[in-house]
Motif scaffolding. Structure first.
Motif, short mmCIF file in Angstrom:
data_model
loop_
_atom_site.label_atom_id
_atom_site.label_comp_id
_atom_site.label_asym_id
_atom_site.label_seq_id
_atom_site.Cartn_x
_atom_site.Cartn_y
_atom_site.Cartn_z
N ILE A 237 27.58 12.33 25.68
CA ILE A 237 27.56 11.61 26.96
C ILE A 237 28.60 10.50 26.96
CG2 ILE A 237 25.16 12.12 27.47
CD1 ILE A 237 24.51 9.27 26.49
N VAL B 143 30.39 8.67 30.15
CA VAL B 143 29.78 9.19 31.37
C VAL B 143 28.56 8.36 31.77
CG1 VAL B 143 28.76 11.20 32.47
CG2 VAL B 143 30.56 11.51 30.81
N ARG B 144 27.59 8.28 30.90
CA ARG B 144 26.36 7.56 31.20
C ARG B 144 26.04 6.61 30.06
NH1 ARG B 144 23.35 11.03 34.73
NH2 ARG B 144 21.86 9.40 35.15
N LEU C 34 18.62 8.61 29.82
CA LEU C 34 19.90 8.36 30.45
C LEU C 34 19.72 7.33 31.55
CD1 LEU C 34 21.60 11.84 30.91
CD2 LEU C 34 22.33 9.96 29.45
N LYS D 67 20.59 5.58 35.06
CA LYS D 67 21.01 6.15 36.34
C LYS D 67 22.40 5.70 36.73
CE LYS D 67 16.47 7.09 38.03
NZ LYS D 67 15.27 6.47 38.48
N THR E 243 26.40 4.85 36.05
CA THR E 243 27.44 5.42 35.21
C THR E 243 28.32 4.32 34.65
OG1 THR E 243 28.86 5.69 37.12
CG2 THR E 243 27.54 7.58 36.49
N ILE F 187 32.55 12.88 37.90
CA ILE F 187 31.34 12.25 37.34
C ILE F 187 30.11 13.06 37.73
CG2 ILE F 187 29.84 10.22 37.47
CD1 ILE F 187 32.42 8.54 37.70
N ASN F 188 30.02 13.46 38.99
CA ASN F 188 28.87 14.26 39.44
C ASN F 188 28.78 15.57 38.69
OD1 ASN F 188 28.06 12.32 41.27
ND2 ASN F 188 29.20 13.23 42.97
N GLU G 59 27.54 14.85 35.17
CA GLU G 59 26.10 14.54 35.18
C GLU G 59 25.28 15.82 35.26
OE1 GLU G 59 25.64 11.87 38.45
OE2 GLU G 59 26.20 10.13 37.27
N LYS G 60 25.69 16.76 36.11
CA LYS G 60 24.97 18.03 36.25
C LYS G 60 25.01 18.81 34.95
CE LYS G 60 25.76 18.56 41.20
NZ LYS G 60 26.50 19.29 42.22
N GLU H 190 22.61 17.18 32.43
CA GLU H 190 21.22 17.45 32.77
C GLU H 190 20.84 18.90 32.48
OE1 GLU H 190 20.68 16.09 36.78
OE2 GLU H 190 20.93 13.99 36.20
#
Length: 135
Positions: A77, A80-81, A100, A102, A104, A120-121, A124-125, A128
């Motif tokens: 990660i 990213v997060r 994680l 929420k 970023t 980034i989206n 994140e996907k 997850e």
């Protein structure tokens, strides 16, 4: 006296290092080449970091909570997060206390092939999906 066998989970990026495979204890990080646990550095904010050797000349300080989270989820990660400690105790790095965040982190690059927000989206996907697949 009988020796106790410790089970380790290897880090997804830095295969030299591993975390103790126990979700309920404050996991230690192990150097598989030197065959010893890493020294931990606690900062004023309570966060614990370890020094990871990434090549012959370079070390990085890695947040212990992030390292452990990455070992258990088998995904990186970085950039990213951030990791949130559920009980707000930054030195409590048991896997069951990590999640994680929420928000970023700020990423200091811009891609020519699409907006930074889309990247980034997508990341994140992917994280997850990997995390859910590992459960």
């Amino acid at each position: 006296m009988e020796s106790v066998k410790i089970d380790f989970i290897q880090h997804p990026l830095y295969s030299r290092y591993a975390a103790v495979n126990d979700k309920d204890t404050d996991n230690k990080i192990y150097d598989t080449l030197k065959k010893k646990f890493l020294k931990e550095y606690t900062y004023d904010n309570g966060k614990v970091r370890v020094s990871i050797k990434i090549n012959d000349y370079k070390f990085i300080l890695y947040e212990k909570g992030q390292f452990i989270y990455e070992c258990f989820t088998k995904s990186s990660i970085q950039n990213v997060r951030t990791i949130k400690h559920i009980n707000n105790n930054n030195s409590d790095n048991r896997f069951i206390n990590l999640e994680l965040n929420k928000s970023t982190r700020k990423i200091y690059y811009v891609s020519k092939k699409g907006s930074l927000e889309n990247k980034i989206n997508n990341l994140e996907k992917q994280i997850e999906e990997k995390f859910c697949a590992s459960l």
